[in-house]
Design a protein around this motif. Structure first.
Motif, mmCIF file in Angstrom:
data_model
loop_
_atom_site.group_PDB
_atom_site.id
_atom_site.type_symbol
_atom_site.label_atom_id
_atom_site.label_comp_id
_atom_site.label_asym_id
_atom_site.label_seq_id
_atom_site.Cartn_x
_atom_site.Cartn_y
_atom_site.Cartn_z
ATOM 1 N N ALA A 165 0.973 -1.686 -0.247
ATOM 2 C CA ALA A 165 -0.386 0.171 0.043
ATOM 3 C C ALA A 165 0.823 1.303 -0.284
ATOM 4 O O ALA A 165 2.188 1.248 0.835
ATOM 5 N N PHE A 176 -0.247 9.873 2.453
ATOM 6 C CA PHE A 176 0.932 10.775 2.761
ATOM 7 C C PHE A 176 2.409 10.018 2.768
ATOM 8 O O PHE A 176 3.308 11.311 2.596
ATOM 9 N N TYR A 210 -5.255 8.499 5.720
ATOM 10 C CA TYR A 210 -3.993 7.887 6.075
ATOM 11 C C TYR A 210 -4.100 6.065 5.635
ATOM 12 O O TYR A 210 -3.848 6.118 4.691
ATOM 13 N N PHE A 224 0.766 -2.870 4.308
ATOM 14 C CA PHE A 224 0.514 -1.846 5.294
ATOM 15 C C PHE A 224 1.642 -1.172 5.525
ATOM 16 O O PHE A 224 2.869 -0.160 5.765
ATOM 17 N N ASP A 227 5.906 -0.449 7.027
ATOM 18 C CA ASP A 227 6.399 0.447 6.442
ATOM 19 C C ASP A 227 5.698 2.084 6.905
ATOM 20 O O ASP A 227 6.144 3.905 7.367
ATOM 21 N N VAL A 228 4.607 1.398 7.295
ATOM 22 C CA VAL A 228 3.685 3.295 7.367
ATOM 23 C C VAL A 228 3.671 3.479 8.963
ATOM 24 O O VAL A 228 4.029 4.436 9.392
ATOM 25 N N SER A 255 6.595 5.637 9.325
ATOM 26 C CA SER A 255 6.881 7.066 8.768
ATOM 27 C C SER A 255 5.279 7.922 9.579
ATOM 28 O O SER A 255 5.190 9.159 9.062
ATOM 29 N N LEU A 256 4.751 7.104 10.291
ATOM 30 C CA LEU A 256 3.974 8.146 11.330
ATOM 31 C C LEU A 256 4.567 8.167 13.064
ATOM 32 O O LEU A 256 4.267 7.259 13.752
#
Lengths: 262, 880
Positions: A169, A173, B787, B843, B846-847, B850-851
């Motif tokens: 995904a 952002f 998001y 997701f 990685d996600v 970055s958060l």
């Protein structure tokens, strides 16, 4: 045992002497070769300096009737995806029958220009809910920068066979991610969020790959003199191959025409 | 010359006789030795050849290793050697010798110091005693006299102790200096040895090969097989005397006997040679040491080596209870065939005692079809349906007429009443329904289906419907598809919850599928009600054992009509009746294998004028015939010792039961289970092609792969769903999960099966997930469009995602009751790992990286929050 041991030492010393004597001559060429490639060298392909290379130019055409542009319905995230109309990219034929988006490669070349001829970095952008470009060419092991310029959720789903398939995904952002593919192959990509989005990533094993432009033209430059097999691939019409002979400094013509039923 | 008898006994000459005898004895001895080596002991030569071969290989390996070593580490090695030599020179040098002399001196000094101290100490102790004694006795003068002595001696002792310590320190110092020099040598030696370790190892290997004794290798397995007197007999295997390296990898491409066992790393890991030997799987004569004897290809050895296609039959000796034997696809296929084809209907076979009748009941046959159809069907069913799994009865005209009369007659008394089907229905809509709701999971309808729908067996598991209109009547079909259990309570055909209109459409489509050239009636004018004919038909049906597969009124208690197959594989060729087949050249040789293959190809092959054969004709093709022959071979009546039998354990048994059910209901027709099945998929792709949709769309509209199902869903939900599968998990699928009307027992078997596949021991567990407020707000942020944008694809109750339904993903509101939280966690973390190829993108991690502002950017905490929110989503659904 002892004799054997002495022999081993003798052999190893002999080997040392040999490498010490022979080493110097080779290193310079090695360094030159390394300098020529910023992208890692690929197995089975040797980079060499091209002094008097030729070119292969050609045009790919389609013999059948020019298919009408088919509009693709945008059914989701319309305020982002619907800004520009979407057309079916599976067969783009210009008015004068030129076939766009045909991948052209030399299928039997083992040495030639450096891999940096492919460009320092390859970018694949998701813009307006379409893959831009429709077909990306990236050499095996090199980095592909995947951009999400839309600011909404996209995902990169690869239907690869030789490389491990991925489905990652890329939420709105996350503007940028990087991936690389180790095995040469043509990989179909799709976005599961927007089912009309489709494209291809061509992972190459040498730099002699190109894509035809909107009117079906292509050119491969810095080709060492020789006779080659050219392979054409179009996502709907499939593969075709022809032979082409390149003379030093010359330009070879390599036109092909896809028939409706090929 | 006098006659020999005239010569007195003691004067007779024996020399030449002795000479001849001695010569003979010598010859015999040589012959015995020659025979021993060349004829009786091929194993000796094999072992020697192998040793030479292995030695050569290891030498070659050593050679290349040395080369590599010299090239990569030669320099370091040489410098280490130089350092060692240097260090050793130091050991020989003057300085070192001096040190050694110093050490000797220091040791003498130490000895001396210790000695002097000890003398002085004992003197002091004596005086000290006297002093204390004087004190005790109260002799003050004496005490004073002794006092000074005590003090003087004490001072001396302290002084000498110091001298001892000094001597010790001096020695330690010299020792340290010596150790320094020695240590360099030791370290270097260790380092060199470590560097050369792979080389030394290979050198050792060569030495060990040279030291290897040429001897008979054998394994003994206690209580392996039951003998004639109920006790279990041991078995001895000496196969590895010749097949020296069967259990060594690296010889895969060598010719036998030097070939590594095929798939060794898997098969011999599960079955270590010292526990299972060779003949338990391969048969042959384990004790024998000459080739033909050992392979059992000598007269009267009952179990010769299983060769070629028969090899898999060995697996079934210990794995007879399993439907699926890992790594043995042929025998697995054979067992499926045996189960599907209902061979147990006529033959007694252990393990199939309570298996169901696979055919439909024949008590109301005229409600379904016509006597003419029945007649043609029992004469030659394969001409109507070449792929039917019913074997061909091949009745003669008279037999077929009688059977038709009998079946028509019993149908008169049926209680089954057939309502009239309404008129109407659209064939075009019917076709669409047949293509989309899932009929093709089991049935072939068109010629195209036949080409593209490839399963693991060569016959149809459900009737081919391409000529169904020439078989059944419209009213029956309408009633049948709406509720199959009404006509046939034991059927595995499920209900697809068709509306009356849908059923009518399908009926009008299917009734158009007719035979192009139907045969003319052969029983026109025959009085099918004639009691003689009916009675004759009854006796034929009984004799041929039709009741084995079909429910037939009046034959409920009848037994199996044919022989038991439990010991069939152990029969010898002289126990088998070949008829005229040998004379006619229809079987190649008088062997068990050829007889059985012949029977599989043509069940009536051995019939003669005098001997009637009743087995209906399966007429298997070569591959199927071989596959079943292999299975039959494994049922040879031998009883293997308990400890050799595969013990599946509780989970294994659950899996076994489940596999039978999956086969019974043909779940794999639609679903992929254990990586197999999904046979409907090509037909969906084909149907999608018609409407211009691609393969991806078709595959996402296909019934789901049930990989990991046991861990994915909660058992209670699965129970409810299997009982009544009306919950639409994937609303974009037009394929319907049918209602099978499973009895409770079967649903439980299925649940246990899916859980056992995931290794789950505890079926039910409490699910109580607390959601903290921090998690709640984090999850709400993550779910949102900015998001992870989950609602871009996932439905939440009535809130549907944008776009066409085929792009949607399951409703979140189902999650709390349906999904197992552990699975949800793993799924969000890495969907591709649980279901390769899924449309759900990954997701994490990685996600999270970055958060960093959400839950510290920790992937585990992110996913836990998403899971916990999802499991509580019903509380917030109306606010989403």
């Amino acid at each position: 045992m002892r004799k054997m041991f002495v022999l081993v030492i003798a052999m190893s010393m002999a080997a040392l002497l040999l490498t010490a004597c022979g080493g110097d001559g080779d290193t310079t060429t090695d360094k030159a070769a390394k300098k020529a490639t910023t992208v890692a060298a690929l197995p089975g392909y040797k980079v060499m300096a091209i002094t008097d290379g030729g070119a292969i130019k050609g045009r790919v055409t389609f013999s059948g009737a020019v298919p009408a542009k088919k509009k693709v319905e945008v059914t989701k995230d319309i305020n982002v995806c619907g800004k520009e109309p979407h057309y079916d990219a599976s067969m783009l034929v210009s008015d004068d029958k030129g076939l766009a988006n045909v991948v052209v490669k030399i299928s039997n070349i083992s040495e030639g220009k450096g891999m940096d001829a492919m460009g320092e970095s390859v970018e694949l952008n998701q813009l307006g809910c379409a893959f831009k470009p429709h077909i990306s060419i990236v050499s095996a092991g090199a980095e592909l920068t995947i951009l999400n310029s839309d600011g909404i959720l996209h995902n990169i789903h690869t239907y690869s066979e030789k490389n491990t398939a991925i489905n990652v995904a890329q939420p709105g952002f996350k503007k940028k991610m990087r991936r690389s593919f180790s095995e040469p192959e043509i990989i179909r990509i799709a976005c599961d969020v927007h089912n009309w989005m489709g494209g291809y990533i061509v992972v190459t094993d040498h730099p002699y790959y190109t894509i035809t432009d909107a009117s079906g033209n292509f050119e491969l430059s810095d080709v060492p003199a020789g006779t080659y097999t050219l392979e054409y691939w179009q996502e709907t019409l499939g593969k075709m191959t022809i032979e082409a002979t390149v003379e030093a400094g010359g330009t070879a013509e390599a036109n092909v025409e896809y028939a409706t039923d090929s | 010359m006098p006659k020999r008898s005239d010569i007195p006994l003691e004067e007779r000459e024996y020399g030449h006789i002795y000479l001849i005898l001695a010569g003979l004895l010598a010859l015999t001895t040589f012959w015995a030795i020659w025979d021993m080596i060349h004829e009786r002991a091929p194993w000796q030569r094999y072992q020697m050849t192998f040793n030479a071969m292995e030695k050569q290989n290891v030498k070659a390996e050593l050679g290349s290793l040395l080369e590599e070593f010299n090239a990569s580490e030669g320099e370091t090695y040489q410098s280490l050697q130089d350092q060692l030599a240097e260090a050793k020179v130091k050991l020989e040098g003057e300085a070192y010798k001096k040190l050694e002399a110093e050490l000797a001196k220091a040791e003498i000094r130490l000895e001396d110091a210790m000695q002097t101290y000890r003398f002085s100490k004992s003197e002091y102790d004596a005086i000290w005693y006297l002093y204390k004694h004087a004190e005790h006795e109260g002799h003050v003068n004496e005490m004073q006299k002794l006092r000074s002595k005590v003090d003087a001696l004490n001072a001396e002792v302290v002084e000498l102790k110091k001298g001892w310590d000094d001597a010790e320190t001096a020695r330690a110092e010299v020792e340290t200096r010596i150790a320094e020099i020695r240590g360099t040598v030791d370290n270097l030696e260790t380092e060199i040895a470590a560097m050369r370790e792979p080389i030394t190892e290979l050198e050792g290997k060569i030495e060990r090969i040279a030291d290897r004794k040429i001897k008979i290798e054998q394994f003994v397995f206690g209580n392996f097989v039951r003998g004639n007197f109920e006790s279990y007999i041991d078995r001895v295997d000496r196969c590895t005397s010749c097949h020296v390296n069967a259990d060594k990898s690296g010889y895969e491409d060598y010719a036998p006997p030097f070939q590594t066992h095929s798939n060794r790393d898997v098969l011999l890991k599960i079955h270590p040679v010292n526990q299972f030997g060779c003949t338990p799987c391969h048969d042959g004569q384990g004790e024998a040491l000459r080739i033909p004897h050992a392979h059992g290809t000598v007269p009267h050895w009952e179990h010769p080596l299983l060769a070629g296609n028969m090899i898999d039959s060995g697996c079934n000796k210990c794995h007879s209870k399993e439907m699926k034997i890992e790594h043995a696809p042929n025998i697995t296929r054979a067992k499926r065939m045996f189960f599907d084809l209902g061979c147990y209907a006529c033959h007694d076979v252990a393990g199939y005692e309570n298996a169901r009748k696979i055919g439909p009941p024949l008590n109301a046959i005229t409600q379904k079809t016509t006597p003419d159809f029945v007649y043609h069907w029992v004469v030659d069913n394969k001409s109507f349906r070449p792929h039917t799994r019913m074997p061909n009865p091949q009745f003669t005209h008279d037999e077929a007429t009688a059977v038709t009369a009998y079946l028509s007659n019993i149908a008169k008394d049926t209680e089954y009443t057939l309502p009239k089907a309404p008129r109407g229905g659209s064939a075009a809509r019917g076709e669409e329904l047949v293509e989309s709701i899932g009929c093709k999971g089991c049935h072939i309808v068109t010629q195209k289906d036949r080409e593209i729908r490839v399963t693991d067996v060569s016959y149809d598991i459900a009737p081919d419907l391409s000529k169904i209109g020439s078989k059944v009547n419209r009213d029956w079909l309408y009633a049948w598809i709406r509720n199959p259990k009404q006509y046939h309570p034991g059927t595995t055909m499920p209900r697809l919850r068709l509306t009356n209109a849908e059923a009518l459409d399908i009926v009008s489509y299917l009734m158009r599928q007719k035979e192009s050239d139907p045969p003319a009636s052969m029983i026109d004018g025959v009085d099918l009600t004639s009691p003689e004919l009916v009675a004759e038909g009854k006796s034929i049906v009984r004799n041929f054992g039709c009741h084995g597969c079909h429910d037939i009124k009046g034959m409920e208690g009848e037994g199996k009509v044919s022989v038991s197959l439990n010991e069939f594989g152990g029969k010898t060729h002289d126990e088998l009746f070949f008829g005229d087949a040998l004379a006619k050249g229809e079987v190649a040789a008088e062997t068990w294998d050829d007889w059985t293959m012949g029977k599989m190809h043509n069940s009536r092959l051995y019939a003669t004028e005098a001997v009637v054969q009743r087995m209906p004709n399966f007429a298997f093709g070569d591959e199927d015939a071989r596959t079943l022959t292999m299975l039959l071979k494994s049922w040879d009546g031998r009883v293997i010792g308990q400890k050799y039998l595969h013990n599946p354990g509780r989970l294994g048994e659950a899996i076994e039961k489940g596999r039978r059910l999956v086969r019974k209901y043909n779940c794999v027709g639609c679903h992929i289970i254990e990586g197999e099945g999904g046979y409907i998929r090509p037909t969906i792709v084909e149907a999608f092609k018609k409407s211009g949709k691609g393969k991806d769309a078709a595959l996402s509209a296909s019934p789901p792969d049930l990989i990991g199902e046991g861990r994915k869903v909660q058992p209670h939900w699965l129970f409810t769903f299997l009982k009544n599968p009306v919950t639409q998990i994937r609303p974009w699928l037009s394929v319907r999960m049918p209602t099978f009307e499973f009895p409770d027992g079967e649903v439980n078997v299925l649940i246990e099966y899916f859980q056992a596949l995931e290794g789950m021991n505890v079926p039910f567990s409490e699910i109580n997930i607390e959601l903290t407020s921090e998690q709640k707000s984090a999850a709400e942020t993550l779910f949102s469009a900015e998001y992870l944008s989950c609602f871009s694809c996932h439905q939440v109750g009535s809130k549907k995602p944008e776009g066409p339904p085929e792009g949607w993903a399951p409703d979140f509101l189902l999650a709390p009751e349906r999904l197992n939280p552990d699975w949800v966690f793993d799924w969000i973390m890495d969907p591709q790992a649980l279901q390769p190829g899924t449309k759900m993108p990954g997701f994490y991690p990685d996600v999270a990286e970055s958060l960093p502002n959400i839950l510290g950017g920790d992937a585990d905490r992110h996913v836990a929050a998403l899971r916990d929110y999802l499991m509580n989503i019903r509380k917030f659904a109306n606010r989403l």
